[in-house]
Design an enzyme around this catalytic site. Structure first.
Site: not given
Ligand code: AMP
Length: 126
Positions: A38, A109, A111
């Site tokens: 992340d 996704h 986490h």
């Molecule tokens: P969600 O709120 O479950 O949609 O989580 C989205 C996650 O994507 C968040 O924890 C962000 O920090 C992560 N994120 C956003 N952009 C990127 C990126 N370019 N590379 C890796 N993680 C990302």
């Protein structure tokens, strides 16, 4: 602008990562799954696991993906936890779905979070 959770957005951040338009720190990849760190980790270990298919959230994934994709995805999650060394110590899996969950990226996704005591399951009301 509100996120559209009805129609897959080919320009979402994870679609761009899958196309190679954005970089990522890969920890695992197979034919159907990619996992990467992340960009804004909220725990010492914070890895995102995504299917390579175009699925908006877990309802979409479990309704439309093949059985092989679904089994392969969850087996990959377990393998990645093993590879990260967080199976025995414990970890948390989170899959946000839609607006109320706070889902920010409309590509399914999971986490994987670990590396410290993770506290309550959800944040207290603010
Ligand atoms: P969600 O709120 O479950 O949609 O989580 C989205 C996650 O994507 C968040 O924890 C962000 O920090 C992560 N994120 C956003 N952009 C990127 C990126 N370019 N590379 C890796 N993680 C990302």
């Amino acid at each position: 602008m509100a996120i559209d959770f009805q129609t897959y957005d080919d320009d979402n951040i994870f679609a761009k990562i899958l196309r190679g338009d954005l970089p990522n720190k890969t920890v695992y990849e197979d034919d159907n799954v990619l996992a990467f760190h992340d960009i804004a980790p909220q725990a010492p270990v914070h890895v995102l696991v995504i299917p390579k298919g175009k699925y908006i959230a877990h309802d979409d994934f479990h309704a439309k993906a093949t059985d092989a994709e679904i089994v392969g995805f969850w087996r990959a999650v377990a393998t990645i936890c093993d590879d990260l060394g967080v199976t025995a110590e414990g970890h948390r899996l989170i899959a946000n779905q839609g607006a109320a969950s706070g889902q920010l990226v409309p590509h399914f996704h999971v986490h994987i979070m670990a590396g410290k005591p993770l506290g309550p399951l959800i944040a207290p009301d603010s």
